[in-house]
Design a protein around this motif. Structure first.
Motif, PDB file in Angstrom:
ATOM      1  N   THR A 181     -36.981  33.755  47.220  1.00 48.85           N
ATOM      2  CA  THR A 181     -37.677  33.364  48.460  1.00 48.85           C
ATOM      3  C   THR A 181     -37.578  34.480  49.512  1.00 48.85           C
ATOM      4  O   THR A 181     -37.032  34.267  50.598  1.00 48.85           O
ATOM      5  CB  THR A 181     -37.073  32.053  49.024  1.00 48.85           C
ATOM      6  OG1 THR A 181     -35.656  32.235  49.189  1.00 48.85           O
ATOM      7  CG2 THR A 181     -37.333  30.870  48.143  1.00 48.85           C
ATOM      8  N   PRO A 182     -38.121  35.669  49.205  1.00 48.68           N
ATOM      9  CA  PRO A 182     -37.951  36.787  50.154  1.00 48.68           C
ATOM     10  C   PRO A 182     -38.529  36.504  51.544  1.00 48.68           C
ATOM     11  O   PRO A 182     -37.970  36.944  52.544  1.00 48.68           O
ATOM     12  CB  PRO A 182     -38.683  37.949  49.463  1.00 48.68           C
ATOM     13  CG  PRO A 182     -39.537  37.323  48.406  1.00 48.68           C
ATOM     14  CD  PRO A 182     -38.869  36.058  47.999  1.00 48.68           C
ATOM     15  N   ASP A 235     -36.294  34.057  53.358  1.00 45.06           N
ATOM     16  CA  ASP A 235     -35.000  34.673  53.693  1.00 45.06           C
ATOM     17  C   ASP A 235     -35.050  35.361  55.055  1.00 45.06           C
ATOM     18  O   ASP A 235     -34.060  35.412  55.783  1.00 45.06           O
ATOM     19  CB  ASP A 235     -34.582  35.696  52.616  1.00 45.06           C
ATOM     20  CG  ASP A 235     -34.344  35.013  51.270  1.00 45.06           C
ATOM     21  OD1 ASP A 235     -34.294  33.765  51.248  1.00 45.06           O
ATOM     22  OD2 ASP A 235     -34.263  35.720  50.248  1.00 45.06           O
ATOM     23  N   GLN A 236     -36.234  35.876  55.409  1.00 43.09           N
ATOM     24  CA  GLN A 236     -36.352  36.548  56.721  1.00 43.09           C
ATOM     25  C   GLN A 236     -36.101  35.570  57.866  1.00 43.09           C
ATOM     26  O   GLN A 236     -35.676  35.968  58.943  1.00 43.09           O
ATOM     27  CB  GLN A 236     -37.753  37.135  56.887  1.00 43.09           C
ATOM     28  CG  GLN A 236     -38.015  38.314  55.994  1.00 43.09           C
ATOM     29  CD  GLN A 236     -39.445  38.802  56.133  1.00 43.09           C
ATOM     30  OE1 GLN A 236     -40.059  38.666  57.178  1.00 43.09           O
ATOM     31  NE2 GLN A 236     -39.965  39.355  55.055  1.00 43.09           N
ATOM     32  N   GLU A 255     -33.858  33.583  58.114  1.00 44.64           N
ATOM     33  CA  GLU A 255     -32.425  33.398  58.357  1.00 44.64           C
ATOM     34  C   GLU A 255     -31.863  34.514  59.236  1.00 44.64           C
ATOM     35  O   GLU A 255     -30.703  34.460  59.635  1.00 44.64           O
ATOM     36  CB  GLU A 255     -31.654  33.400  57.031  1.00 44.64           C
ATOM     37  CG  GLU A 255     -31.998  32.220  56.143  1.00 44.64           C
ATOM     38  CD  GLU A 255     -31.152  32.228  54.890  1.00 44.64           C
ATOM     39  OE1 GLU A 255     -30.177  31.468  54.827  1.00 44.64           O
ATOM     40  OE2 GLU A 255     -31.447  33.017  53.971  1.00 44.64           O
ATOM     41  N   SER A 256     -32.690  35.534  59.513  1.00 43.62           N
ATOM     42  CA  SER A 256     -32.129  36.726  60.151  1.00 43.62           C
ATOM     43  C   SER A 256     -32.034  36.627  61.671  1.00 43.62           C
ATOM     44  O   SER A 256     -31.364  37.416  62.297  1.00 43.62           O
ATOM     45  CB  SER A 256     -32.965  37.959  59.764  1.00 43.62           C
ATOM     46  OG  SER A 256     -34.299  37.742  60.190  1.00 43.62           O
ATOM     47  N   VAL A 300     -33.820  27.202  56.837  1.00 43.09           N
ATOM     48  CA  VAL A 300     -33.765  27.747  55.475  1.00 43.09           C
ATOM     49  C   VAL A 300     -32.310  27.769  54.994  1.00 43.09           C
ATOM     50  O   VAL A 300     -32.002  27.356  53.861  1.00 43.09           O
ATOM     51  CB  VAL A 300     -34.378  29.169  55.435  1.00 43.09           C
ATOM     52  CG1 VAL A 300     -34.212  29.792  54.058  1.00 43.09           C
ATOM     53  CG2 VAL A 300     -35.853  29.112  55.828  1.00 43.09           C
ATOM     54  N   SER A 301     -31.395  28.203  55.875  1.00 41.20           N
ATOM     55  CA  SER A 301     -29.968  28.218  55.486  1.00 41.20           C
ATOM     56  C   SER A 301     -29.500  26.811  55.174  1.00 41.20           C
ATOM     57  O   SER A 301     -28.735  26.588  54.220  1.00 41.20           O
ATOM     58  CB  SER A 301     -29.098  28.783  56.615  1.00 41.20           C
ATOM     59  OG  SER A 301     -29.598  30.013  57.030  1.00 41.20           O
ATOM     60  N   LYS A 316     -30.802  25.759  51.798  1.00 38.24           N
ATOM     61  CA  LYS A 316     -30.066  26.484  50.734  1.00 38.24           C
ATOM     62  C   LYS A 316     -28.677  25.861  50.545  1.00 38.24           C
ATOM     63  O   LYS A 316     -28.206  25.703  49.421  1.00 38.24           O
ATOM     64  CB  LYS A 316     -29.909  27.964  51.107  1.00 38.24           C
ATOM     65  CG  LYS A 316     -31.166  28.776  50.892  1.00 38.24           C
ATOM     66  CD  LYS A 316     -30.873  30.233  51.198  1.00 38.24           C
ATOM     67  CE  LYS A 316     -32.114  31.082  50.979  1.00 38.24           C
ATOM     68  NZ  LYS A 316     -31.896  32.451  51.430  1.00 38.24           N
ATOM     69  N   GLU A 343     -42.134  28.858  49.888  1.00 36.20           N
ATOM     70  CA  GLU A 343     -42.375  30.292  49.691  1.00 36.20           C
ATOM     71  C   GLU A 343     -43.781  30.510  49.117  1.00 36.20           C
ATOM     72  O   GLU A 343     -44.514  31.404  49.557  1.00 36.20           O
ATOM     73  CB  GLU A 343     -41.305  30.868  48.744  1.00 36.20           C
ATOM     74  CG  GLU A 343     -41.419  32.349  48.455  1.00 36.20           C
ATOM     75  CD  GLU A 343     -40.897  33.239  49.590  1.00 36.20           C
ATOM     76  OE1 GLU A 343     -40.187  32.723  50.475  1.00 36.20           O
ATOM     77  OE2 GLU A 343     -41.227  34.440  49.582  1.00 36.20           O
TER      78      GLU A 343
END
Ligand code: SF4
Length: 437
Positions: free
Chosen positions: A6-7, A10-11, A13-14, A21-22, A25, A55
Motif C-alpha cells: 500500500t505505497p 503509507d504516505q 502515515e507520514s 491507516v496506522s 494496520k 489502495e
C-alpha cells in the motif's frame, strides 16, 4: 508481512497527525496474531483487505464500493448501511462491509463496561474498526457481513440495552450536549429532552417515511456544543428571556488582572493586560454594552445572547433566570444545494416535561414536509422552495420581526387580501393618491 502493498496509503502515515491507516494496520496485525484465540465470525483478513481495496481505489481514481443496496434487520428500515465491494475475488474480507449505526446515549456518557462489551462484540462479529462518533453523533461500527446483522442487533438490544441509530430517509439519532449534567450555562435539560424524544419517535427513527433525513439536535446554550444551528433540521438551542446577571465587583476583578479572561483557557494567544473595551464591549455584535471605567451596563433588549461577553468574563457575567429555548429549522450540510444555517422559527419556548409544546411544532412541520417535500429534499430546501411564510402558516406561528432574515431586503411576508382592512383596492388607491401628491 502486509497482505497487500500500500505505497500510497503509507504516505498518509507520514504527517504529524494520527493516521487512520496506522490504526487499520494495527488492527490487521492484531487480528492475524489472535486468529486462534478469538472466535472471529467474519474473515480475519477484513482490515487488511480494506487497506488493499483503498489502495486500489487510489490507483484507479475511483471507488470500489458499490452503491449501498437494501440491507438491514427485521422490522427496521434504518440503522444499517449496506456496503459491497466490486472486487470480492481480490478482497474477500470486505466482500460485504456493512456499517452499523448504534444509538449513542444522550451526551455520550458511557460506562467502561459498556465500551468493553461493544468492542468485544465488534471484534467477534465485525472488522474491529469503529468511528466514535459519526457526524450525526452515533457510534459507528464499520464493516460486517450480512449474516452477522441479526446477531449483532440481538446482542445490542437484548444484552447491552441499546438500539440501532437512524439512517436513510428517517429521523436520525437525536443528539444533545451534556447540558445541566456539567454545564453552568445550560438553559434546559438537554439530555432529558433528547432521551424522551428518542423514545417518543421510535417509529420515525426506525421506519423511513420522510422525503429525506431529518435531524434533531439539542444545545443547552448558544455556545452550541453540538452545533445544532449548523447541522440539524430542527435545532433546540437554550436561551433566556431576562437580563444577563452582572457582578460588578468581578468585572473590576477582570479589569484589574485578578481573574484570567476566557476562564484562563489556552486559546493560543497572549491576552496581555485585559482591555475590557477592546475584548468585550467592542466585540459585542449588537453594540449593546457600555463600560464607563467603573461600571459595565448592558441594554438587554438588544442582546442576541451570543455568549461572547459571558465566555470572556464567566465570573462576572451569567445567563438569566427565565430560561427556555429557541427553535431554529432548516440547517443542513452541503450534500445537495449548498450548506444552510438554521432559521429562527420560535424565539422562545419553555422546555418542560413531557415537552408537548416542542412536539407540537415538530409534528406540524413533519405533516407539511411529508406532504409537500420532494424526494431527497431536506426541510431547509423545502422552506427555500415554498417560502418561510408557508412554514409559518403550517406551524400556525404568527410572523414577527425576529423572523426577518435580512431587514429591508426581499421581505417574504406577503399580506393576503383578507388580511388588509378594506382590501387591496383601497390600499392601491391610497398609494396612488400619495404618489400623485
Ligand atoms: Fe453582546 Fe453577546 Fe454579551 Fe449579548 S451576549 S451583551 S450580544 S456580547
Amino acid at each position: 508481512m502486509a497482505k497487500h502493498a500500500t505505497p500510497k496509503l503509507d504516505q498518509l502515515e507520514s504527517g504529524p497527525w494520527p493516521s487512520f491507516v496506522s490504526d487499520i494496520k494495527w488492527e490487521a496485525e492484531n487480528r492475524a496474531k489472535n486468529a486462534d484465540k478469538v472466535n472471529y465470525q467474519i474473515p480475519v483478513d477484513c482490515p487488511a483487505d480494506l487497506l488493499g481495496v483503498l489502495e486500489l481505489s487510489y490507483n484507479d481514481g475511483e471507488t470500489h464500493w458499490k452503491h449501498g443496496g437494501i440491507v438491514g434487520v427485521f422490522g427496521y428500515g434504518g440503522g444499517v448501511i449496506g456496503r459491497y465491494c466490486d472486487q470480492p475475488q481480490a478482497f474477500p474480507g470486505v466482500a460485504h462491509f456493512h456499517t452499523v449505526r448504534v444509538n449513542q446515549p444522550a451526551a455520550k456518557y458511557y460506562s467502561s463496561e459498556f465500551l468493553r462489551q461493544i468492542c468485544d462484540l465488534w471484534d467477534m462479529r465485525g472488522s474491529g474498526l469503529t468511528n466514535m462518533h459519526g457526524s450525526t453523533g452515533d457510534i459507528v461500527l464499520l464493516g460486517t457481513q450480512t449474516a452477522q446483522l441479526e446477531e449483532i442487533f440481538f446482542e445490542l438490544t437484548h444484552k447491552y440495552n441499546t438500539d440501532l441509530g437512524g439512517s436513510g430517509s428517517n429521523l436520525r439519532t437525536p443528539e444533545s450536549c451534556l447540558g445541566t449534567s456539567r454545564c453552568e450555562y445550560a438553559c434546559y435539560d438537554t439530555q432529558d429532552v433528547c432521551y424522551q424524544l428518542t423514545l417518543d419517535y421510535q417509529d420515525e427513527l426506525h421506519r423511513p417515511a420522510f422525503p429525506y433525513k431529518f435531524k434533531f439536535k439539542f444545545d443547552g446554550c448558544p455556545n452550541g456544543c453540538v452545533a445544532a444551528i449548523a447541522r440539524s433540521d430542527f435545532s433546540v438551542i437554550g436561551t433566556w428571556k431576562d437580563d444577563i446577571k452582572i457582578d460588578q465587583a468581578a468585572v473590576k476583578g477582570y479589569v484589574g488582572g485578578e481573574f484570567a479572561p476566557n476562564a484562563g483557557a489556552h486559546s493560543g494567544r497572549d491576552w496581555g493586560k485585559f482591555d475590557i473595551q477592546a475584548e468585550v464591549v467592542d466585540l459585542c455584535p449588537t453594540k449593546c454594552m457600555k463600560w464607563d471605567g467603573s461600571k459595565l451596563s448592558i441594554n438587554n433588549r438588544e442582546c442576541t445572547r451570543c455568549m461572547h461577553c459571558i465566555n470572556t468574563m464567566p465570573r462576572a457575567l451569567h445567563i438569566g433566570d427565565e430560561r427556555g429555548a429557541s427553535i431554529l429549522v432548516g440547517a443542513k450540510a452541503p450534500v445537495l444545494d449548498g450548506a444552510q444555517m438554521g432559521s429562527l422559527l420560535v424565539p422562545f419556548i419553555e422546555v418542560n416535561q413531557p415537552y408537548d409544546e416542542i412536539k407540537e411544532v415538530i409534528e406540524k412541520i413533519w405533516d407539511w414536509w411529508m406532504e409537500d417535500g420532494k424526494n431527497r429534499e431536506r426541510l431547509g430546501e423545502t422552506i427555500r422552495r415554498l417560502s418561510f411564510q408557508r412554514l409559518l402558516e403550517v406551524t400556525e406561528i404568527a410572523p414577527q420581526a425576529v423572523h426577518v432574515k435580512e431587514p429591508r431586503h426581499n421581505p417574504y411576508i406577503f399580506w393576503k387580501e383578507e388580511e388588509v382592512p378594506g382590501g387591496f383596492d383601497r390600499d392601491i388607491e391610497a398609494y396612488r393618491t400619495r404618489h400623485q401628491r
